[in-house]
Each structure stands twice: as structure tokens, then as C-alpha cells.
Write an enzyme that holds these catalytic residues in place. Structure first.
Site, PDB file in Angstrom:
ATOM      1  N   GLU A  92       0.380  -1.398  -0.130  1.00 31.48           N
ATOM      2  CA  GLU A  92      -0.060  -0.148   0.272  1.00 31.48           C
ATOM      3  C   GLU A  92       0.374   1.513   0.559  1.00 31.48           C
ATOM      4  OE1 GLU A  92      -3.597  -1.313   2.103  1.00 31.48           O
ATOM      5  OE2 GLU A  92      -2.310  -1.145   3.800  1.00 31.48           O
ATOM      6  N   ASP A 118     -11.044  -9.985   3.882  1.00 28.23           N
ATOM      7  CA  ASP A 118     -10.909 -11.127   4.023  1.00 28.23           C
ATOM      8  C   ASP A 118     -12.530 -11.259   5.195  1.00 28.23           C
ATOM      9  OD1 ASP A 118      -7.809 -10.403   5.869  1.00 28.23           O
ATOM     10  OD2 ASP A 118     -10.221 -11.074   7.128  1.00 28.23           O
TER      11      ASP A 118
END
Ligand code: SAH
Length: 231
Positions: A12, A199
Site C-alpha cells: 500500500e 477477508d
């Protein structure tokens, strides 16, 4: 005064640094801080590393050493509430530490001597962030509410069920946000945070997480940060 852009993972941060033409590296608290311009704004980009203490150190250094005027966190999280699925985006309105428990001296989840278990994000900065998510990812499902942090990668269905039952309002679980929210409250620095769901914090979480971070998370973060800084 610069704006801090904080990420928990290398992928990121790399996506953010790719758009900084003039960044220079400054080391403080054993970490590399990248000072420069991003979409025309004065920023400091940094990797928080994983977990509450690492995130608290990072936030403190940003405020004390770099005099940032606000902190924006972008990262991934496990979806907890029903309907918060992989690929959705969660913008935090507040954080709590799901692993804080000084009971029976203090109520469960309460941070001792603060008289509170929830730490709110800054309303104005968060409104800007919500608008940026809408611009950057117009087809994403966006949730806004409580996010829980703790020093555990929640990756069993049993643990995520237990968390859902204990804290039914929690949208998503991650490992840094509540620590940064507490430091920002101590210093009176505005904080906003966005997480893409990688997730479902269940037995399949580990595989989903790795795949998602590689494929999608960093592009999401970079697009949201761009819309936020331009907006
Ligand atoms: N097993 C992973 C661990 C990374 S930690 C690995 O091998 O790399 C997970 C990072 O993503 C943390 O920064 C945390 O904030 C966030 N996160 C994503 N899903 C999470 C979950 N299910 N539980 C806790 N944190 C999660």
C-alpha cells in the site's frame, strides 16, 4: 503543515509513493518517513507496521517530529458484521480495542483512565473521506461505523463468531486503528481511516488476505488517497 498518509503494509505504501514525485526519506523512531508532495499536497507517507504499539509509535512520531495537521490511515481489514464482504469498503466513525480487558476494575473494552472504550474519528475529515471513497470507487459497497482493533490476525471462524457475538455493532476487525485514534485524541489531531475488506476473519482468511492484498488493496488505497487529496 503536512497531512500524514499511513499504511500498514508495504504494497500500500508503494502504491502511494509511486505518485510522489519529490519524496525524500527521513528516519525517526526507527522508521522511514517519506516527505514530499502527492497530488499537489504536502504529505508525509509512512508504513505503520502491524499492530497497536507500532501504530501508536508511528502516530506519535508523525505528530511530534513532523507536525502533521491530520492523519489518514488506509489499509485492509477482516469483515465481521453480516453483509460486510470482501471488496467492500469500511470508513470508521469510531474504534475500540477488542483485546482491552481490565475487568473487573474497569468495564471490559474500556481504556483505563480514559473513561471510554470508543474513540471517535474526526467528523469533518471522515465526511471528506466518505466523499473521496464515493468518487474513487463508485461501485464499491461502503459501510460507515465502528471498527475493532487488536493484536491478533483474526483467522478462525470460531474467533470471528465470538467477536460478532460480544460486539455486534463492529463492522470490521484490524490491528492498528484504535491505537492511532487514541494517540490522535491525546494530541487533538484529526484522524480518519478507511479499510478495504480483504477477508472475513474466518477459517479462509489467510488465503483470501494474501491474494487480496496483492491484487486489489493497494490500487484501492491509492485511488482513495488521490480522491481525498484532490477533493
Ligand atoms: N497473516 C498475515 C498477517 C498480516 S496482519 C500475513 O501473513 O501477512 C494483517 C494486516 O491486515 C494488519 O495490518 C491488519 O490491520 C489487517 N487485517 C486484515 N484482515 C485482518 C483480520 N482478519 N484480522 C486482523 N487484522 C486484519
Amino acid at each position: 503543515m503536512p497531512i500524514a498518509i499511513v499504511s500498514a503494509m508495504h504494497e500500500e505504501l508503494a502504491a502511494v509513493l509511486a505518485f510522489m514525485p519529490d519524496e525524500h526519506r527521513q528516519v525517526a523512531a526507527g522508521r522511514a518517513f517519506w516527505r514530499g508532495h502527492l497530488h499537489g499536497k504536502d504529505v508525509v507517507a509512512v508504513l505503520s507496521r502491524i499492530g497497536k504499539v507500532a501504530a501508536a509509535t508511528t502516530a506519535t512520531a508523525l505528530i511530534e517530529r513532523f507536525q502533521v495537521d491530520s492523519i489518514l490511515f488506509t489499509g485492509v481489514a477482516g469483515g465481521l458484521a453480516a453483509g460486510v464482504g470482501v471488496g467492500d469498503v469500511v470508513v470508521a466513525d469510531s474504534f475500540l480495542q477488542h483485546d482491552m480487558d481490565a475487568s473487573p476494575i474497569f468495564p471490559r473494552y474500556e481504556v483505563p483512565l480514559y473513561g471510554a472504550s470508543r474513540f471517535a474519528t474526526d467528523a469533518a475529515l471522515t465526511a471528506r473521506l466518505l466523499a473521496a471513497v464515493g468518487t474513487a470507487l463508485p461501485s464499491a459497497r461502503v459501510h460507515h461505523g465502528l471498527v475493532a482493533s487488536g493484536d491478533r490476525f483474526v483467522s478462525t471462524t470460531a474467533e470471528s463468531r465470538a467477536l460478532q457475538q460480544a460486539l455486534p455493532e463492529v463492522l470490521a476487525v484490524e490491528m492498528e486503528g484504535a491505537a492511532i485514534a487514541q494517540v490522535c485524541r491525546d494530541y487533538g489531531v484529526p484522524f480518519a481511516a478507511v479499510r478495504t475488506i480483504s477477508d472475513r476473519a474466518d477459517d479462509a482468511a489467510h488465503g483470501d488476505f494474501l491474494q487480496f492484498v496483492q491484487d486489489i488493496a493497494s490500487r484501492h488505497s491509492a485511488a482513495i488517497v488521490e480522491a481525498f487529496l484532490r477533493g
